[in-house]
Design a protein around this motif. Sequence first.
Motif, PDB file in Angstrom:
ATOM      1  N   GLY A 140      -5.326  35.549  63.936  1.00  0.00           N
ATOM      2  CA  GLY A 140      -4.836  35.992  64.810  1.00  0.00           C
ATOM      3  C   GLY A 140      -3.917  35.379  66.133  1.00  0.00           C
ATOM      4  N   GLY A 141      -3.708  34.079  65.007  1.00  0.00           N
ATOM      5  CA  GLY A 141      -2.336  33.317  66.291  1.00  0.00           C
ATOM      6  C   GLY A 141      -1.281  33.515  65.814  1.00  0.00           C
ATOM      7  N   LYS A 142      -1.031  33.931  64.091  1.00  0.00           N
ATOM      8  CA  LYS A 142       0.595  34.566  64.317  1.00  0.00           C
ATOM      9  C   LYS A 142       1.052  35.935  64.468  1.00  0.00           C
ATOM     10  CE  LYS A 142       2.359  35.675  59.900  1.00  0.00           C
ATOM     11  NZ  LYS A 142       2.266  35.670  58.093  1.00  0.00           N
ATOM     12  N   LYS A 143      -0.220  36.707  64.547  1.00  0.00           N
ATOM     13  CA  LYS A 143       0.207  38.098  64.910  1.00  0.00           C
ATOM     14  C   LYS A 143       0.360  38.037  66.726  1.00  0.00           C
ATOM     15  CE  LYS A 143      -2.013  42.704  65.641  1.00  0.00           C
ATOM     16  NZ  LYS A 143      -2.995  42.862  66.163  1.00  0.00           N
ATOM     17  N   ILE A 144      -0.043  37.184  67.167  1.00  0.00           N
ATOM     18  CA  ILE A 144       0.176  36.957  68.963  1.00  0.00           C
ATOM     19  C   ILE A 144       1.543  36.860  69.186  1.00  0.00           C
ATOM     20  CG2 ILE A 144      -0.199  36.184  71.157  1.00  0.00           C
ATOM     21  CD1 ILE A 144      -2.194  38.224  69.962  1.00  0.00           C
ATOM     22  N   CYS A 145       2.256  35.026  68.346  1.00  0.00           N
ATOM     23  CA  CYS A 145       3.351  34.410  68.906  1.00  0.00           C
ATOM     24  C   CYS A 145       4.063  35.397  68.400  1.00  0.00           C
ATOM     25  CB  CYS A 145       2.958  33.600  67.916  1.00  0.00           C
ATOM     26  SG  CYS A 145       4.094  32.199  68.523  1.00  0.00           S
ATOM     27  N   ASN A 146       4.229  35.901  67.211  1.00  0.00           N
ATOM     28  CA  ASN A 146       4.907  36.972  66.320  1.00  0.00           C
ATOM     29  C   ASN A 146       5.510  38.247  67.544  1.00  0.00           C
ATOM     30  OD1 ASN A 146       5.686  35.686  63.685  1.00  0.00           O
ATOM     31  ND2 ASN A 146       4.562  37.376  63.435  1.00  0.00           N
ATOM     32  N   VAL A 147       4.602  38.614  68.244  1.00  0.00           N
ATOM     33  CA  VAL A 147       5.378  39.587  69.428  1.00  0.00           C
ATOM     34  C   VAL A 147       5.224  38.818  70.148  1.00  0.00           C
ATOM     35  CG1 VAL A 147       3.619  40.861  68.225  1.00  0.00           C
ATOM     36  CG2 VAL A 147       3.087  39.929  70.272  1.00  0.00           C
ATOM     37  N   LEU A 148       5.386  37.628  70.934  1.00  0.00           N
ATOM     38  CA  LEU A 148       6.039  36.871  71.976  1.00  0.00           C
ATOM     39  C   LEU A 148       7.204  36.264  72.243  1.00  0.00           C
ATOM     40  CD1 LEU A 148       2.564  35.376  72.747  1.00  0.00           C
ATOM     41  CD2 LEU A 148       3.807  37.017  74.005  1.00  0.00           C
ATOM     42  N   SER A 149       8.677  36.923  71.689  1.00  0.00           N
ATOM     43  CA  SER A 149       9.215  36.558  71.183  1.00  0.00           C
ATOM     44  C   SER A 149       9.930  36.671  72.870  1.00  0.00           C
ATOM     45  CB  SER A 149      10.187  37.520  70.461  1.00  0.00           C
ATOM     46  OG  SER A 149      11.373  37.707  69.874  1.00  0.00           O
ATOM     47  N   PRO A 150      10.406  34.935  72.817  1.00  0.00           N
ATOM     48  CA  PRO A 150      11.112  34.513  74.361  1.00  0.00           C
ATOM     49  C   PRO A 150      12.547  35.118  74.358  1.00  0.00           C
ATOM     50  CG  PRO A 150      10.608  32.986  73.212  1.00  0.00           C
ATOM     51  CD  PRO A 150      10.536  33.587  72.025  1.00  0.00           C
ATOM     52  N   PRO A 151      12.831  35.431  75.791  1.00  0.00           N
ATOM     53  CA  PRO A 151      13.572  35.734  75.943  1.00  0.00           C
ATOM     54  C   PRO A 151      14.946  34.817  75.481  1.00  0.00           C
ATOM     55  CG  PRO A 151      13.257  34.700  77.873  1.00  0.00           C
ATOM     56  CD  PRO A 151      11.875  34.911  77.059  1.00  0.00           C
ATOM     57  N   SER A 152      16.065  34.932  75.339  1.00  0.00           N
ATOM     58  CA  SER A 152      17.613  33.881  74.896  1.00  0.00           C
ATOM     59  C   SER A 152      18.095  33.354  76.132  1.00  0.00           C
ATOM     60  CB  SER A 152      18.630  35.143  74.799  1.00  0.00           C
ATOM     61  OG  SER A 152      19.113  35.940  75.727  1.00  0.00           O
ATOM     62  N   SER A 153      17.448  33.314  77.317  1.00  0.00           N
ATOM     63  CA  SER A 153      18.198  31.815  78.638  1.00  0.00           C
ATOM     64  C   SER A 153      17.080  31.420  78.375  1.00  0.00           C
ATOM     65  CB  SER A 153      17.403  33.038  80.255  1.00  0.00           C
ATOM     66  OG  SER A 153      16.330  33.484  80.062  1.00  0.00           O
ATOM     67  N   LEU A 154      16.122  31.368  77.577  1.00  0.00           N
ATOM     68  CA  LEU A 154      15.760  30.507  77.356  1.00  0.00           C
ATOM     69  C   LEU A 154      15.974  28.422  77.120  1.00  0.00           C
ATOM     70  CD1 LEU A 154      12.063  30.212  74.937  1.00  0.00           C
ATOM     71  CD2 LEU A 154      12.088  29.837  77.245  1.00  0.00           C
ATOM     72  N   ARG A 155      15.811  27.619  77.544  1.00  0.00           N
ATOM     73  CA  ARG A 155      16.413  25.686  77.656  1.00  0.00           C
ATOM     74  C   ARG A 155      15.681  25.149  77.137  1.00  0.00           C
ATOM     75  NH1 ARG A 155      17.325  23.790  83.213  1.00  0.00           N
ATOM     76  NH2 ARG A 155      14.883  22.924  82.818  1.00  0.00           N
ATOM     77  N   ASP A 156      13.830  25.502  77.551  1.00  0.00           N
ATOM     78  CA  ASP A 156      13.320  25.082  76.904  1.00  0.00           C
ATOM     79  C   ASP A 156      12.340  25.572  76.427  1.00  0.00           C
ATOM     80  OD1 ASP A 156      14.604  22.507  78.327  1.00  0.00           O
ATOM     81  OD2 ASP A 156      13.280  21.658  79.834  1.00  0.00           O
ATOM     82  N   LEU A 157      12.112  24.802  75.658  1.00  0.00           N
ATOM     83  CA  LEU A 157      10.572  25.773  74.639  1.00  0.00           C
ATOM     84  C   LEU A 157       9.780  25.190  73.864  1.00  0.00           C
ATOM     85  CD1 LEU A 157       9.232  28.448  73.502  1.00  0.00           C
ATOM     86  CD2 LEU A 157      10.706  28.032  71.510  1.00  0.00           C
ATOM     87  N   ALA A 158       8.235  25.183  74.224  1.00  0.00           N
ATOM     88  CA  ALA A 158       7.139  24.387  73.303  1.00  0.00           C
ATOM     89  C   ALA A 158       6.498  24.966  72.787  1.00  0.00           C
ATOM     90  CB  ALA A 158       6.357  23.191  74.822  1.00  0.00           C
ATOM     91  N   LEU A 159       5.399  24.532  71.831  1.00  0.00           N
ATOM     92  CA  LEU A 159       4.304  25.401  71.035  1.00  0.00           C
ATOM     93  C   LEU A 159       3.756  24.679  71.346  1.00  0.00           C
ATOM     94  CD1 LEU A 159       6.575  27.395  70.626  1.00  0.00           C
ATOM     95  CD2 LEU A 159       5.077  27.857  68.721  1.00  0.00           C
ATOM     96  N   GLU A 160       2.166  24.312  71.059  1.00  0.00           N
ATOM     97  CA  GLU A 160       1.267  23.550  71.198  1.00  0.00           C
ATOM     98  C   GLU A 160      -0.128  23.862  70.699  1.00  0.00           C
ATOM     99  OE1 GLU A 160       0.909  21.928  75.233  1.00  0.00           O
ATOM    100  OE2 GLU A 160       2.698  20.532  75.816  1.00  0.00           O
ATOM    101  N   GLN A 161      -0.345  23.030  69.865  1.00  0.00           N
ATOM    102  CA  GLN A 161      -1.759  23.455  68.572  1.00  0.00           C
ATOM    103  C   GLN A 161      -1.813  24.704  68.482  1.00  0.00           C
ATOM    104  OE1 GLN A 161      -4.237  20.894  68.178  1.00  0.00           O
ATOM    105  NE2 GLN A 161      -4.120  19.617  69.922  1.00  0.00           N
ATOM    106  N   PHE A 162      -0.347  25.185  67.650  1.00  0.00           N
ATOM    107  CA  PHE A 162      -0.215  26.544  67.089  1.00  0.00           C
ATOM    108  C   PHE A 162      -0.923  26.506  66.060  1.00  0.00           C
ATOM    109  CE2 PHE A 162       2.398  28.859  63.894  1.00  0.00           C
ATOM    110  CZ  PHE A 162       2.307  31.143  64.671  1.00  0.00           C
TER     111      PHE A 162
END
Length: 201
Positions: A140-162
Amino acid sequence: MAVTRLHNLRCLHMEHTPLTHIPKGIGKLDKVNNLQGFVVGHEVPTKPEQGCALEELRALCKLSRLSISSLERAVSGAPVLAEKPFLKELTLGWTPPVGGEDEDEDDGDADDGEDREDEEDNGDNTRVEGARWSEEQIQGGKKICNVLSPPSSLRDLALEQFPGRHFPSWLMSTSLGELFPNLLYLELSDFPSCMELSCPL
């Protein structure tokens, strides 16, 4: 939720609180540009009191900073981050399992029992040593995260407890530099199921 009537609100911080969910209506705050501590609710249609689903974020197009927690509760992965052209800082977080269902049984050793007691008594009952993600949660975590594709404007990105065994598909892209040309900071914190750094850094 009274705060949803603050139609001119620009910043809402709810981090470091014991909130279990956020009542529906956050999506009405369409002028908010800084939302910290958005807790994904249990997406059960028959229980509206269980809080906001990810879909509530779709209307918040002016966000520049966003942190999301309890993503393990999400059952639908609407591309809620797609239309966020101003988003600069993003944190995606999961809450680790609670309980010791997978802990080894007591072998009669008194010292081991004392150690286990020390591990379990963490003061806030939020995490117990030995608790593990189920296979359903991992997928489920893999599925959800795959569709939460962030925009190209991102400067800082953090993934915690994936919980996934592999990084999200968008983070493993060979054109990662083109997808996120502005990214300056990347944090990958506490990936209990992922055994190798497989993204094309």
